[in-house]
Motif scaffolding. Structure first.
Motif, PDB file in Angstrom:
ATOM      1  N   TYR A  68      -9.515  -1.212   1.360  1.00 53.58           N
ATOM      2  CA  TYR A  68      -9.120  -2.526   0.886  1.00 53.58           C
ATOM      3  C   TYR A  68      -7.645  -2.442   0.490  1.00 53.58           C
ATOM      4  CZ  TYR A  68     -14.170  -2.889   0.453  1.00 53.58           C
ATOM      5  OH  TYR A  68     -15.522  -2.869   0.708  1.00 53.58           O
ATOM      6  N   THR A  70      -4.192  -5.009  -0.667  1.00 53.32           N
ATOM      7  CA  THR A  70      -3.906  -6.358  -1.159  1.00 53.32           C
ATOM      8  C   THR A  70      -2.962  -7.136  -0.249  1.00 53.32           C
ATOM      9  OG1 THR A  70      -2.133  -5.516  -2.571  1.00 53.32           O
ATOM     10  CG2 THR A  70      -4.329  -5.749  -3.575  1.00 53.32           C
ATOM     11  N   ASP A  71      -2.271  -6.440   0.663  1.00 49.86           N
ATOM     12  CA  ASP A  71      -1.326  -7.108   1.548  1.00 49.86           C
ATOM     13  C   ASP A  71      -1.275  -6.368   2.883  1.00 49.86           C
ATOM     14  OD1 ASP A  71       0.847  -8.271   2.849  1.00 49.86           O
ATOM     15  OD2 ASP A  71       2.132  -8.253   1.071  1.00 49.86           O
ATOM     16  N   MET A  72      -1.671  -7.027   3.948  1.00 48.90           N
ATOM     17  CA  MET A  72      -1.677  -6.389   5.277  1.00 48.90           C
ATOM     18  C   MET A  72      -0.283  -5.949   5.719  1.00 48.90           C
ATOM     19  SD  MET A  72      -4.354  -5.594   6.871  1.00 48.90           S
ATOM     20  CE  MET A  72      -6.097  -5.859   6.772  1.00 48.90           C
ATOM     21  N   PHE A  75      -0.091  -2.248   5.647  1.00 51.33           N
ATOM     22  CA  PHE A  75      -1.058  -1.523   6.493  1.00 51.33           C
ATOM     23  C   PHE A  75      -0.443  -0.262   7.098  1.00 51.33           C
ATOM     24  CE2 PHE A  75      -3.342  -1.225  10.685  1.00 51.33           C
ATOM     25  CZ  PHE A  75      -4.604  -0.969  10.188  1.00 51.33           C
ATOM     26  N   THR A  96     -10.523  -1.865   7.668  1.00 54.33           N
ATOM     27  CA  THR A  96      -9.507  -2.143   6.660  1.00 54.33           C
ATOM     28  C   THR A  96      -9.491  -3.640   6.430  1.00 54.33           C
ATOM     29  OG1 THR A  96      -8.190  -0.271   7.433  1.00 54.33           O
ATOM     30  CG2 THR A  96      -7.080  -1.874   6.027  1.00 54.33           C
ATOM     31  N   GLU A  98      -8.018  -6.945   3.931  1.00 54.45           N
ATOM     32  CA  GLU A  98      -7.108  -7.450   2.900  1.00 54.45           C
ATOM     33  C   GLU A  98      -7.957  -8.141   1.845  1.00 54.45           C
ATOM     34  OE1 GLU A  98      -2.960  -9.388   3.404  1.00 54.45           O
ATOM     35  OE2 GLU A  98      -4.419 -11.032   3.348  1.00 54.45           O
ATOM     36  N   THR A 107      -3.150  -1.649  -5.404  1.00 54.82           N
ATOM     37  CA  THR A 107      -2.894  -2.301  -4.121  1.00 54.82           C
ATOM     38  C   THR A 107      -3.731  -1.704  -3.000  1.00 54.82           C
ATOM     39  OG1 THR A 107      -1.003  -0.830  -3.751  1.00 54.82           O
ATOM     40  CG2 THR A 107      -0.548  -2.980  -4.742  1.00 54.82           C
TER      41      THR A 107
END
Length: 116
Positions: A68, A70-72, A75, A96, A98, A107
């Motif tokens: 998980y 918080t912001d792709m 990645f 994976t 978001e 994060t």
């Protein structure tokens, strides 16, 4: 078949072993919370190594992972750390996602399942 629980609390256990399968709860960066995705991922993976060892296994026996973030946009940063850590030739099934995590300083959160 018996069930072993490590670091069990009133809400959850960090590690549960049933037969030859090891389940880890989601792991966040307890030491690197609030730091970069790179540092958080490194912290998380070190914690996962410790939990797996406690259960009698290691990352070469991973079966699945759910990550998980918080912001792709992060990645690639997370993947750079993951790719350096994961056991070559023994990569798990993985997803994976978001997601908003439970506390703003985190994060990344990673949950894995492994064979013993």
């Amino acid at each position: 078949m018996s069930i072993q629980r490590f670091e069990a609390g009133p809400r959850m256990s960090q590690v549960v072993v049933h037969g030859n399968t090891v389940y880890l709860a989601g792991v966040v960066a307890n030491k690197a919370g609030g730091e970069s995705v790179t540092k958080q991922t490194q912290d998380i993976l070190a914690t996962i190594d410790g939990h797996l060892a406690k259960a009698g296994t290691d990352k070469s026996k991973l079966l699945s992972a759910t990550i998980y973030i918080t912001d792709m946009k992060t990645f690639g940063e997370m993947n750079a750390v993951w790719d350096a850590w994961v056991s070559p030739g023994n990569t798990p099934a993985r997803a994976t996602v978001e997601a908003k995590l439970a506390a703003p300083q985190y994060t990344v959160e990673i949950m894995v399942t492994a064979a013993k």
